[in-house]
Write an enzyme that holds these catalytic residues in place. Structure first.
Site, PDB file in Angstrom:
ATOM      1  N   GLY A  66     -13.087  -5.072  11.709  1.00  0.00           N
ATOM      2  CA  GLY A  66     -14.233  -5.944  11.924  1.00  0.00           C
ATOM      3  C   GLY A  66     -14.406  -6.361  13.367  1.00  0.00           C
ATOM      4  O   GLY A  66     -15.521  -6.328  13.910  1.00  0.00           O
ATOM      5  N   ARG A 124       6.303   5.712   1.320  1.00  0.00           N
ATOM      6  CA  ARG A 124       6.590   4.403   0.730  1.00  0.00           C
ATOM      7  C   ARG A 124       6.659   4.439  -0.792  1.00  0.00           C
ATOM      8  O   ARG A 124       7.488   3.762  -1.392  1.00  0.00           O
ATOM      9  CB  ARG A 124       5.527   3.394   1.194  1.00  0.00           C
ATOM     10  CG  ARG A 124       5.629   3.098   2.672  1.00  0.00           C
ATOM     11  CD  ARG A 124       4.492   2.242   3.171  1.00  0.00           C
ATOM     12  NE  ARG A 124       4.693   1.908   4.582  1.00  0.00           N
ATOM     13  CZ  ARG A 124       3.842   1.193   5.303  1.00  0.00           C
ATOM     14  NH1 ARG A 124       2.721   0.747   4.747  1.00  0.00           N
ATOM     15  NH2 ARG A 124       4.093   0.927   6.565  1.00  0.00           N
TER      16      ARG A 124
END
Length: 645
Positions: free
Chosen positions: A46, A338
């Site tokens: 953003g 992961r």
């Protein structure tokens, strides 16, 4: 059934992005001043997008849920950011980064978007160096790299254990420059509560001022959402408390499809849960797996003795330790992706070899300290070790760290096309809030890469291409009926929650939901467990709207009202995640259905029936959402079973 147009440009994979930019629509400088863009979120995606739009000359309204853009959750990222610079000369390339990302996501992401991500990764490093980001350097002065999971090359650039913070400061500097120029107007402590559509296009948002409680209307020609993920559905996660996914959930209710919501990431190196009164969890960076070795006692008697306090981990010899990742995955060892590392830890703990409360394994630096010296380890990871010691009150230089998997990242999110535009025209979504790049599992150090890629190098082109057709559209008055109705809807929802006047706090329902989600929609899932989750979530929703208590008033600073609004979102999102996980009869990446696994306990994909993006259309609160499918096609790579052995 919705027919998807992903808008992938023509041509060879390596030429698609350049072809797009060569033929995109442009807006001349004088027309840019007439066009407004709302950007919700001030993290890497953003903040970078707002700064870039401002630099281009558009009028930007940037909304931040915190008291400063510098507080965005991007600041918490520790380990690094990937790029295909190949500075170590160890065989890396744009194609290899692209391939590792597709493979790491278990072949559930879109080729065109992922290749573009790999392609612009090198530009990100140049951009950040120019901004003064203090990346680590080797003795000769060149930018240094380290390894992360799912790759056999060192491509991760880092700033000690503070990479997210330093990158965010770079983006914040660029954003501050535009705020000073007047091209960006910053709205701090404001939360988006709804999306406003006019003639089917995104034309504004409804916000609540978190300081005063005032509900406000804001208009624009296009809206960009970059507010992060929805991991806090699980209550305990590594996310900041304000990371709530509300903007994309509320956009979903307005018609933006949600893609792959069941794909959430479990991070393997989190400090274990230590009590019933925690509100969040703390992550230990994946970078620690460069030098740390993960193990549990080889003999279950030793595990029991350690849990009972009769032995210490340092009492066990090398022969009495099971370095299970090195044993099971010799090619990648402690640097497996992961999802693989998390499931392996769970398997050992479920078998009785866990330590601490039984839900922990060791991350040990004994070998690295013996090989490199404590000073080198301190220079590489000192601030992370310091953070661990403050929380656990043990010295990790002398005693192995205790870690266990925890909810960390959302691979799912708003469905977007190649332009990062949702199914609502004019609504663009960047960073973790969209689904586009990571498939069923994100590789470490790729979140910062995607956030800055979207913010600096994708959205400035694609949003401009959209706005090139909007230059004759005048600014929208917030007095229009669509804004008035959206504000009424928001106010009605606030009034509803304030007037229940039950006896249970928002946290009571959030914790209850989180427990159901972790046990049934977490690291391991079954058809029965998911059916149970859907039933229990429906009960939580019913009780929530009957027995919620929100203290204070709506026309003031009221954190309990903020929580209540978000818990209402989390209930809907948790139910959607259960629907998505239940429909996908396969295991892939972070989505592990126990019914679908290999004899060795690995994820068993079903490419014949499930090689698609599962997208969901909102049909009403408590109503089963409708599934739509975007088929995935792979032309440049061979789809095969992941192998890290």
């Amino acid at each position: 059934m919705i027919k998807f147009d992903s808008k992938i440009p023509e041509g060879k994979l390596k030429d698609k992005w350049n072809n797009y930019k060569a033929h995109q629509g442009l807006v001349n400088p004088s027309n840019k001043r007439k066009l407004d863009i709302i950007v919700v979120g001030t993290g890497l995606a953003g903040g970078a997008a707002a700064a870039s739009f401002g630099e281009l000359g558009f009028n930007v309204k940037n909304f931040c849920i915190s008291d400063s853009p510098r507080r965005a959750h991007s600041i918490a990222a520790q380990g690094g950011i990937n790029a295909a610079k190949n500075y170590p000369g160890d065989g890396d390339s744009i194609y290899r980064l692209f391939y590792d990302t597709i493979k790491g996501g278990d072949y559930r992401s879109r080729e065109g978007n992922v290749y573009r991500l790999a392609e612009v990764s090198n530009d990100i490093i140049d951009q950040c160096v120019a901004q003064g980001v203090p990346f680590a350097r080797d003795y000769s002065g060149y930018l240094d790299n380290r390894s992360f999971g799912g790759a056999q090359v060192s491509r991760t650039f880092y700033a000690r254990g503070q990479t997210g913070q330093q990158l965010l400061l770079g983006a914040y500097g660029a954003l501050s420059k535009e705020i000073e120029k007047g091209t960006v107007t910053s709205y701090n402590r404001m939360e988006m509560l709804d999306l406003v559509l006019i003639d089917g296009k995104a034309r504004g948002i409804i916000t609540r001022d978190l300081k005063t409680g005032k509900v406000e209307r804001h208009s624009a020609h296009a809206v960009v959402i970059a507010t992060g993920g929805y991991g806090n559905v699980f209550f305990l996660s590594t996310n900041a408390m304000t990371s709530n996914g509300g903007a994309i959930i509320r956009s979903w209710r307005r018609g933006a499809l949600m893609a792959n919501p069941a794909f959430v990431q479990i991070h393997p190196t989190c400090i274990p849960v230590h009590g019933d009164f925690q509100s969040k969890l703390t992550l230990m960076s994946e970078s620690l797996r460069n030098d740390g070795r993960i193990w549990v006692p080889k003999n279950i008697e030793d595990a029991v003795a350690i849990k009972e306090g009769k032995k210490k981990p340092t009492d066990l010899s090398e022969e009495e330790r099971d370095y299970y990742l090195e044993r099971r995955y010799p090619a990648f060892g402690n640097l497996v992706p992961r999802d693989v590392a998390s499931r392996a830890a769970k398997e050992r703990c479920d078998a009785g070899f866990g330590i601490g409360t039984g839900l922990a394994v060791y991350l040990d630096f004994k070998s690295a300290i013996a090989r490199l010296g404590e000073d080198v380890i301190r220079a590489r990871y000192g601030n992370l070790f310091q953070m661990y010691e403050k929380i656990v009150d043990e010295n990790p230089y002398h005693t192995p760290m205790m870690i266990y998997p925890a909810i960390h990242y959302s691979m799912g999110g708003t469905w977007v096309d190649y332009e990062l535009q949702s199914t609502i025209p004019g609504l663009f979504v960047g960073g973790e809030a969209n689904f586009s790049d990571h498939g069923a599992n994100r590789l470490g150090a790729s979140a910062l890469m995607q956030g800055l890629s979207d913010g600096y190098f994708v959205l400035p082109y694609t949003v401009q291409n959209y706005l090139a057709e909007e230059i004759r559209v005048p600014r929208f008055s917030t007095d229009l009926p669509e804004f008035e109705q959206a504000e009424k809807d928001v106010q009605a929802r606030i009034d509803q929650l304030m007037n229940i006047k039950g006896s249970k706090s928002p946290d009571y329902f959030h914790k209850k939901l989180g427990k159901i989600m972790w046990e049934n929609v977490g690291m391991a899932r079954t058809a029965d467990g998911l059916a149970h989750a859907k039933t229990e979530i429906a009960k939580i929703r019913e009780e929530f709207y009957k027995n919620l208590l929100v203290v204070g008033t709506a026309e003031s600073f009221n954190p309990e009202l903020e929580k209540a609004l978000r818990v209402a979102d989390f209930i809907d999102m948790g139910e959607l995640m259960a629907f998505d996980a239940a429909h996908r009869d396969e295991s892939c990446g972070g989505h592990f259905r126990e019914e679908f696994q290999t004899p060795e306990g690995e994820a068993l994909r079903n490419d014949k029936d499930y090689m698609y993006v599962g997208t969901w259309e909102y049909k009403g609160e408590g109503v089963e959402p409708e599934l739509h499918k975007e088929d995935l096609q792979y032309e440049e790579i061979e789809v095969k079973t992941r192998n890290y052995k």
